[in-house]
Design an enzyme around this catalytic site. Sequence first.
Site, PDB file in Angstrom:
ATOM      1  N   GLU A 568      23.939  40.829  49.581  1.00 13.69           N
ATOM      2  CA  GLU A 568      24.334  39.693  50.418  1.00 13.69           C
ATOM      3  C   GLU A 568      24.212  40.104  51.879  1.00 13.69           C
ATOM      4  O   GLU A 568      24.719  41.161  52.273  1.00 13.69           O
ATOM      5  CB  GLU A 568      25.773  39.264  50.118  1.00 13.69           C
ATOM      6  CG  GLU A 568      26.235  38.151  51.042  1.00 13.69           C
ATOM      7  CD  GLU A 568      27.665  37.699  50.784  1.00 13.69           C
ATOM      8  OE1 GLU A 568      28.334  38.273  49.893  1.00 13.69           O
ATOM      9  OE2 GLU A 568      28.114  36.780  51.494  1.00 13.69           O
ATOM     10  N   ASN A 626      24.269  33.544  53.800  1.00 19.50           N
ATOM     11  CA  ASN A 626      25.373  32.581  53.851  1.00 19.50           C
ATOM     12  C   ASN A 626      24.973  31.401  54.731  1.00 19.50           C
ATOM     13  O   ASN A 626      24.503  31.586  55.845  1.00 19.50           O
ATOM     14  CB  ASN A 626      26.611  33.240  54.451  1.00 19.50           C
ATOM     15  CG  ASN A 626      27.203  34.259  53.509  1.00 19.50           C
ATOM     16  OD1 ASN A 626      27.805  33.905  52.505  1.00 19.50           O
ATOM     17  ND2 ASN A 626      26.982  35.537  53.810  1.00 19.50           N
ATOM     18  N   ASP A 688      30.249  29.742  47.443  1.00 20.79           N
ATOM     19  CA  ASP A 688      31.000  30.912  47.895  1.00 20.79           C
ATOM     20  C   ASP A 688      32.503  30.616  47.895  1.00 20.79           C
ATOM     21  O   ASP A 688      32.908  29.454  47.927  1.00 20.79           O
ATOM     22  CB  ASP A 688      30.540  31.232  49.328  1.00 20.79           C
ATOM     23  CG  ASP A 688      30.673  32.704  49.634  1.00 20.79           C
ATOM     24  OD1 ASP A 688      31.294  33.417  48.820  1.00 20.79           O
ATOM     25  OD2 ASP A 688      30.154  33.133  50.680  1.00 20.79           O
ATOM     26  N   GLU A 745      34.296  38.583  43.835  1.00 21.83           N
ATOM     27  CA  GLU A 745      34.223  39.188  45.166  1.00 21.83           C
ATOM     28  C   GLU A 745      35.460  40.026  45.414  1.00 21.83           C
ATOM     29  O   GLU A 745      36.516  39.777  44.821  1.00 21.83           O
ATOM     30  CB  GLU A 745      34.242  38.091  46.238  1.00 21.83           C
ATOM     31  CG  GLU A 745      33.036  37.226  46.273  1.00 21.83           C
ATOM     32  CD  GLU A 745      33.091  36.323  47.508  1.00 21.83           C
ATOM     33  OE1 GLU A 745      32.098  36.292  48.210  1.00 21.83           O
ATOM     34  OE2 GLU A 745      34.130  35.668  47.754  1.00 21.83           O
TER      35      GLU A 745
HETATM   36  P1  C2E Z   1      31.885  35.993  52.457  1.00 21.07           P
HETATM   37  O1  C2E Z   1      30.604  35.300  52.296  1.00 21.07           O
HETATM   38  O2  C2E Z   1      32.938  35.713  51.457  1.00 21.07           O
HETATM   39  O3  C2E Z   1      31.526  37.502  52.520  1.00 21.07           O
HETATM   40  C1  C2E Z   1      32.283  38.493  51.954  1.00 21.07           C
HETATM   41  C2  C2E Z   1      33.186  39.109  52.947  1.00 21.07           C
HETATM   42  O4  C2E Z   1      34.117  39.925  52.273  1.00 21.07           O
HETATM   43  C3  C2E Z   1      32.443  40.049  53.901  1.00 21.07           C
HETATM   44  O5  C2E Z   1      33.166  40.052  55.123  1.00 21.07           O
HETATM   45  C4  C2E Z   1      32.622  41.402  53.226  1.00 21.07           C
HETATM   46  O6  C2E Z   1      32.493  42.491  54.111  1.00 21.07           O
HETATM   47  C5  C2E Z   1      34.015  41.266  52.712  1.00 21.07           C
HETATM   48  N1  C2E Z   1      34.255  42.112  51.539  1.00 21.07           N
HETATM   49  C6  C2E Z   1      33.380  42.565  50.638  1.00 21.07           C
HETATM   50  N2  C2E Z   1      33.991  43.293  49.710  1.00 21.07           N
HETATM   51  C7  C2E Z   1      35.303  43.315  50.008  1.00 21.07           C
HETATM   52  C8  C2E Z   1      36.453  43.895  49.420  1.00 21.07           C
HETATM   53  O7  C2E Z   1      36.408  44.584  48.389  1.00 21.07           O
HETATM   54  N3  C2E Z   1      37.645  43.663  50.043  1.00 21.07           N
HETATM   55  C9  C2E Z   1      37.750  42.952  51.157  1.00 21.07           C
HETATM   56  N4  C2E Z   1      38.945  42.773  51.715  1.00 21.07           N
HETATM   57  N5  C2E Z   1      36.687  42.346  51.760  1.00 21.07           N
HETATM   58  C10 C2E Z   1      35.471  42.546  51.172  1.00 21.07           C
HETATM   59  P2  C2E Z   1      32.449  39.752  56.446  1.00 21.07           P
HETATM   60  O8  C2E Z   1      31.165  40.434  56.498  1.00 21.07           O
HETATM   61  O9  C2E Z   1      33.464  39.983  57.519  1.00 21.07           O
HETATM   62  O10 C2E Z   1      32.130  38.190  56.368  1.00 21.07           O
HETATM   63  C11 C2E Z   1      33.139  37.262  56.447  1.00 21.07           C
HETATM   64  C12 C2E Z   1      32.612  35.880  56.225  1.00 21.07           C
HETATM   65  O11 C2E Z   1      31.768  35.479  57.288  1.00 21.07           O
HETATM   66  C13 C2E Z   1      31.738  35.774  54.998  1.00 21.07           C
HETATM   67  O12 C2E Z   1      32.521  35.672  53.902  1.00 21.07           O
HETATM   68  C14 C2E Z   1      30.963  34.539  55.301  1.00 21.07           C
HETATM   69  O13 C2E Z   1      31.764  33.406  54.995  1.00 21.07           O
HETATM   70  C15 C2E Z   1      30.808  34.584  56.795  1.00 21.07           C
HETATM   71  N6  C2E Z   1      29.466  35.065  57.110  1.00 21.07           N
HETATM   72  C16 C2E Z   1      29.025  36.327  57.156  1.00 21.07           C
HETATM   73  N7  C2E Z   1      27.727  36.339  57.500  1.00 21.07           N
HETATM   74  C17 C2E Z   1      27.326  35.068  57.663  1.00 21.07           C
HETATM   75  C18 C2E Z   1      26.092  34.437  58.000  1.00 21.07           C
HETATM   76  O14 C2E Z   1      25.057  35.041  58.210  1.00 21.07           O
HETATM   77  N8  C2E Z   1      26.083  33.066  58.078  1.00 21.07           N
HETATM   78  C19 C2E Z   1      27.196  32.352  57.812  1.00 21.07           C
HETATM   79  N9  C2E Z   1      27.100  31.050  57.889  1.00 21.07           N
HETATM   80  N10 C2E Z   1      28.359  32.908  57.492  1.00 21.07           N
HETATM   81  C20 C2E Z   1      28.443  34.264  57.401  1.00 21.07           C
HETATM   82 CA    CA Z   2      33.016  34.805  49.670  1.00 22.24          CA
HETATM   83 CA    CA Z   3      29.120  34.903  51.002  1.00 17.51          CA
END
Ligand code: C2E
Ligand code: CA
Ligand code: CA
Length: 805
Positions: A568, A626, A688, A745
């Site tokens: 991802e 995403n 998601d 997740e």
């Molecule tokens: P998401 O799509 O639910 O992505 C998963 C988030 O959970 C990611 O945070 C990831 O680093 C984190 N994560 C993964 N495994 C674990 C775990 O075991 N425990 C915990 N506590 N967290 C975990 P991240 O990278 O901070 O992204 C947060 C959100 O930001 C994403 O949630 C997604 O909704 C959004 N996002 C990230 N990149 C993009 C993008 O390119 N475009 C859009 N539209 N949204 C994005």
């Molecule tokens: Ca998610």
């Molecule tokens: Ca996601």
Amino acid sequence: MLTPAVNMVPAADGEGATMPKASRVAVGAVVVFVVFVVVILSGWLHGPTLTVVDDFALLALAIPAVAFSALAARSLWGRRRLAWASMTVGLLGWTVGEAIWTVYEVHLHQPPFPSIADVAFLVMPVGACAALLLLPAEHTSQSRARLFLDGVIMAGSLFLVSWVTILHPLYQSDAPDQLGFVISLAYPLSDIVILTVAGVALVRSTGQHRLSLILLTAGLACFALADSAFAYLTATDSYSSGNVIDIGWAAGLLFISVAASAAHESKRKRRNSFVLPGWASVWLPYTPLLVAGVVAAAQPVPDLKSRPVLIVASILVVTVLGRQFLAVKENRLLVATVADQALHDPLTGLANRALFSDRLGHAMHLHEREGLSLAVLAVDLNEFKLVNDHLGHLVGDDLLVGVAQRLRHCVRPGDTVARLGGDEFSILVEGGNDVAELVGNRVVEAFEEPFVLNGHELLMRPSVGLALAESDEPDLTADELLQRADTAMYSAKRSRARVVQTYSPEMQLLTEVDDKMLFGPTAPPPGLGAAGSIQLLGRLRAAIDEAALTLAYQPKFDLQTGRIVGVEALLRWPQPDGSVLAPEAFLPLVRRHGLMGSVTQMVISRALEDASKWRRAGVDIPVAVNLFAPSMANVGLPATITQALADHGLPPSALAVEITEELFLDSTERTRLVLNELRRNGIRIAIDDFGSGYSALSYLRDLPIDEVKLDRSFIAPIAADDRAAAVVRAVVGLAHVLDLTVVVEGVEDAETAALVRELGCGVGQGYFYGVPVPADQVPGLVTGGLGGLPSGWPGSTPGAGVKGC
Ligand code: C2E
Ligand code: CA
Ligand code: CA
């Protein structure tokens, strides 16, 4: 969650079908009118033939006038409908009168006067007067009662003038019987009233209904002239059908028909706006009064002692007094309204900042002096900007009005709900913290139902912060309390909390830390000041332009085989000081300022670029990006994606999309089209954060998807809580039935990893299996280091310790 479109403006049934017919009838009416005028003026016809042609022509013009007026009533709403209904009754009366008159003339040659026809004719002025009083629907500061009194003053004055100059000498010379006298007087008198009311209404009308009012007034003026001439000619026994004055009625009917069709055209007015009437409405009623005074002064005194003059003069005195009284009353009301408006938000009617500050200041004094507790709730809508951008500002305004209504229902009568600007609301609750929490919870609950606006169903979420002023802090100032509520609200927004966040000093600390991260040493004051946001926005724009945003990739594992089945792409913003900002810190800004499109494009192209690099390195692994739900309503998206895939020489199976959004805007039809198209092109689609949103179940049912990603808030508690595990099991069962892959997740430990496998989940993602890594580490992850079993597989070394990004 979606319902069929709700029309805010009820459509006029069959209006489209009746209008072409209406225009044909109008053309017919004009032709009849022109022929009529030619016949009357040319003098070609005489005697009984002229009488019959004249009567039938007037009937032929009266019937369409009734029909147009009835059509207008049918297609309009509220007062305007009533107005045109009254007009229809009046015209119907006149038509019946004309029909009776025709029968008299054809059979008796000399119609009786007064007769039953006069009763029918006189329905017209009553209906017209009622219509005029109902018609000017614009909101002015002056009441209908005043409009009516102005009409009476003008009518009385005009009557006095016409009485002393024309009517009195005339009736004295040849007075008919008492009833005849009254009825023949009723015609000019009622016409004077109508004309004056029409005049006043016209002067006051400001809006879009003016054209139809002008036409109506013109029609009624023609009637009035004809009526007065008729009264005069009847009194002198010199009227017979076919007289030139008949053109007045014919023209009147024509004007009224056109006025009625013009009334069709005017549309519903959106909001009540306060319209100031022109100066003419102030002086107009007094002008005829002045003229009447001057004319009366020039008459010999005995002439002024006749009964009608005395009666009308007394009515005038009483009416003028009444009007003055009303004017004073209305002015008082106006002053009160203006004072009230200065303290209220014009859109929602809630208290504005001035009133809120005043009440808060007062409550803080009591708090300081008597130790009374109070609380401030700060409420801010999440993603309000999206509504404005996608559905327009009018829908945004309607939403704010709806929100205000719901907030009002959450508080007790004495509490103050204010709109401080934009989508920012505050509530002042006086009383202990139990009450404040109760109100806060009610606010959160109030948003569980979607708003239905202009056919769009919108689920909005608020971020709610609560700050309490308790007796142990007598020195707390109002500004500090407001700031605390704001800090708590921002904390709720940051953590996407669906509960009220109560202020605690740690929040302040966190905000400061965040601000330091975002702004460096020149951090703005806590709570993201406007200047700070602008500064951040500038840097963000530059980062997007310079392609300074990067992607990290987190692997997803097949829980049965232990192989990586995809990665991802997660957005990152590296900072000059070497730190990296997580998406949640800057995505809100991206969305608020309409930068989502360029960010999405950048993410897709960067992810595909990386994927093609991995391919070249012999690693064929799909990458998921995403996308926010609103981008899914963009019909150009499938083509953009297909083009991007082609540009990188990749098959569609190389890309998957994850739809992330709390607020699912209702363009579902379009969303479905886009999703179908993507899927047809071979791109996998995942929902998601499943389980964190309200309408998630309906997504599964309604949208064409392949994958469900169970939110980490769902997964985290399963090891400790059987009920949570049972929910996951049920969702897995459901997904199997629907033929969807379940991705879990946020798996962070071995116990959870073992459990999700047992529960039958297909794919796993989480720090336990693998943290997000830079693009160049992905091939190594897939081919090398982890082999068949990823780190953290039950029995192997957890990957949680791996340094990720
Ligand atoms: P998401 O799509 O639910 O992505 C998963 C988030 O959970 C990611 O945070 C990831 O680093 C984190 N994560 C993964 N495994 C674990 C775990 O075991 N425990 C915990 N506590 N967290 C975990 P991240 O990278 O901070 O992204 C947060 C959100 O930001 C994403 O949630 C997604 O909704 C959004 N996002 C990230 N990149 C993009 C993008 O390119 N475009 C859009 N539209 N949204 C994005
Ligand atoms: Ca998610
Ligand atoms: Ca996601």
